[in-house]
Design an enzyme around this catalytic site. Structure first.
Site, short mmCIF file in Angstrom:
data_model
loop_
_atom_site.label_atom_id
_atom_site.label_comp_id
_atom_site.label_asym_id
_atom_site.label_seq_id
_atom_site.Cartn_x
_atom_site.Cartn_y
_atom_site.Cartn_z
N GLY A 135 0.80 -1.22 0.00
CA GLY A 135 0.00 0.00 0.00
C GLY A 135 0.84 1.27 0.00
N ASP A 183 -1.24 8.14 -7.15
CA ASP A 183 0.06 7.55 -6.83
C ASP A 183 1.14 8.05 -7.80
OD1 ASP A 183 -1.45 6.21 -5.02
OD2 ASP A 183 -1.32 4.26 -6.02
C1 GLA Z 1 -4.53 2.71 -4.79
C2 GLA Z 1 -4.67 3.33 -6.16
C3 GLA Z 1 -4.85 4.85 -6.08
C4 GLA Z 1 -5.95 5.21 -5.08
C5 GLA Z 1 -5.79 4.46 -3.76
C6 GLA Z 1 -6.94 4.65 -2.83
O1 GLA Z 1 -3.34 3.15 -4.18
O2 GLA Z 1 -3.53 3.05 -6.95
O3 GLA Z 1 -5.11 5.36 -7.35
O4 GLA Z 1 -7.22 4.99 -5.64
O5 GLA Z 1 -5.63 3.07 -3.97
O6 GLA Z 1 -7.04 5.96 -2.41
#
Ligand code: GLA
Length: 401
Positions: A135, A183
């Protein structure tokens, strides 16, 4: 050698694939945590992430040209990952069908090659200390490190925001996750000691100074639950369903949940079926929280930012239903500690990491308390570590001529 340190990767590259160190390009890109704005990005909403001082490095050497007796149109790519301990080969001319970590490299290379006049193949070594699948955006970090290096190798001259866009497209089109832009954007454009407030629709952004007396602390629960990608894509389609229904019931056009105000949601929520209503409620209120957090950051009110992070976590847990017991346990434990200002799960969810804001002078006792409680509860050893707010992707080194 530090894992992922681009100089060390260069040595591995020459040992593994031959060539000279002075032919090598090096680049790196950070991981990220998201302070506010969970699952708002693909709804055209707002996010407030920071890049962290865990990085993915790449070392690249273009295929030798015809002077060395090579075929100048050779489009073979060989890529070795020091983290996975594996080498993969593909050609820029035809996509591979096998799914692997190298899809991120291949997807980015393939999209960028479309803009290059004569994209030669290359040898590459990748590695780093962003935990994979935790994450913290190890995938966007890898994508941007690759893109930043190839931008040099193929002389594309693209600015960072455009590289972020290409990497985002690569992830959607090639890897098949319907992710938003958060991200890739913060991994490309993050700055030291600055949080990035991004409007995911217009891609306009603002940077806010982080508080020197407060540290970002990450707790990796070291659990990952299956089907993250399918659960993620399911949330994306539930949001789309909400958009269709609200576009019919509200007088203004609704192109995405970004277009729905709190007042409009409250007026129309009765028209939404239960699950879709919960997803929508999260997104609509979360966008408000992100805006409020940005204002709080601007006025130096880090305590309020922390409170909003706690609200975000509860909303992701109860309304968006993307948390899990281990994440909830870490957040609840952290919230009992005096040094903590706010905590929430970060990333897509269903495992991975919690991000906390912690008073800088109490990081050690905080980490130890969370670790001890988590081990006692789950029997699993977590990784609890402070992060500096770091700079986005960058070229580290290029051949001198
Ligand atoms: C993942 C996805 C992002 C975003 C997050 C939740 O990291 O890659 O684009 O949607 O989950 O906020």
């Amino acid at each position: 050698m530090v894992v992922g340190e681009p100089t060390g990767l260069g040595t591995i590259l020459t040992e593994r694939f031959g060539g000279e160190e002075d032919e090598i390009y090096r680049a790196s890109a950070p991981g990220r945590v998201n302070l506010l704005g969970g699952h708002t990005d693909y709804n055209d909403g707002f996010v407030l992430p920071v890049a962290i001082d865990r990085r993915t490095g790449v070392a690249v050497r273009p295929q030798a040209d015809s002077r060395d007796g090579n075929d100048p149109s050779d489009r073979t790519v060989r890529v070795h990952s020091t983290n996975v301990g594996e080498t993969r080969t593909f050609s820029l001319d035809s996509p591979t069908s096998e799914e692997s970590w190298a899809d991120y490299v291949e997807g980015v290379a393939r999209l960028l090659a479309e803009d290059a006049s004569n994209p030669r193949g290359f040898d590459m070594v990748v590695g780093g200390d962003v935990p994979m699948g935790g994450g913290l955006s190890s995938s966007a970090s890898l994508e941007l490190a690759v893109a930043t290096a190839l931008n040099e190798v193929w002389d594309l001259g693209k600015p960072a925001a455009e590289l972020a866009d290409r990497c985002w497209r690569a992830e959607r089109e090639f890897v098949g996750v319907e992710c938003g832009i958060m991200d890739q954007f913060v991994v490309a454009l993050g700055e030291r000691n600055r949080a990035l407030f991004l409007d995911c629709r217009t891609r306009e952004y603002e940077r806010y100074r982080t508080d020197d007396d407060v540290r970002v602390v990450v707790t990796n629960t070291n659990v990952g639950h299956e089907l993250v990608d399918s659960a993620y894509n399911e949330r994306v389609s539930q949001c789309r369903e909400a958009v269709e229904l609200l576009d019919e019931s509200l007088s203004d056009d609704v192109a995405s949940l970004r277009d729905v105000s709190v007042a409009e949601f409250e007026e129309a929520k009765g028209t939404l079926p239960g699950t879709v209503r919960k997803r929508c409620e999260h997104v609509v209120y979360e966008n408000e929280r992100v805006r409020e957090a940005a204002a709080a950051m601007e006025s130096g009110d880090v305590r309020r930012v922390g409170e909003l992070m706690g609200e975000t976590h509860r909303s992701l847990r109860d309304l968006y239903e993307v948390s899990c017991e281990e994440l909830d346990f870490v957040v609840e434990t952290a919230e009992t500690l005096d040094a903590e200002l706010g905590s929430r799960m970060t990333g897509a969810g269903f495992g991975g990491c919690v991000v906390s804001l912690v008073r800088a002078d109490s990081v050690e006792p905080f980490a130890e308390a969370v670790r001890t409680a988590y081990v006692a509860e789950t029997g699993i050893e977590p990784d609890v570590f402070p992060c500096a707010v770091a700079e986005g992707s960058r070229v580290e080194d290029r051949p001198s001529n």
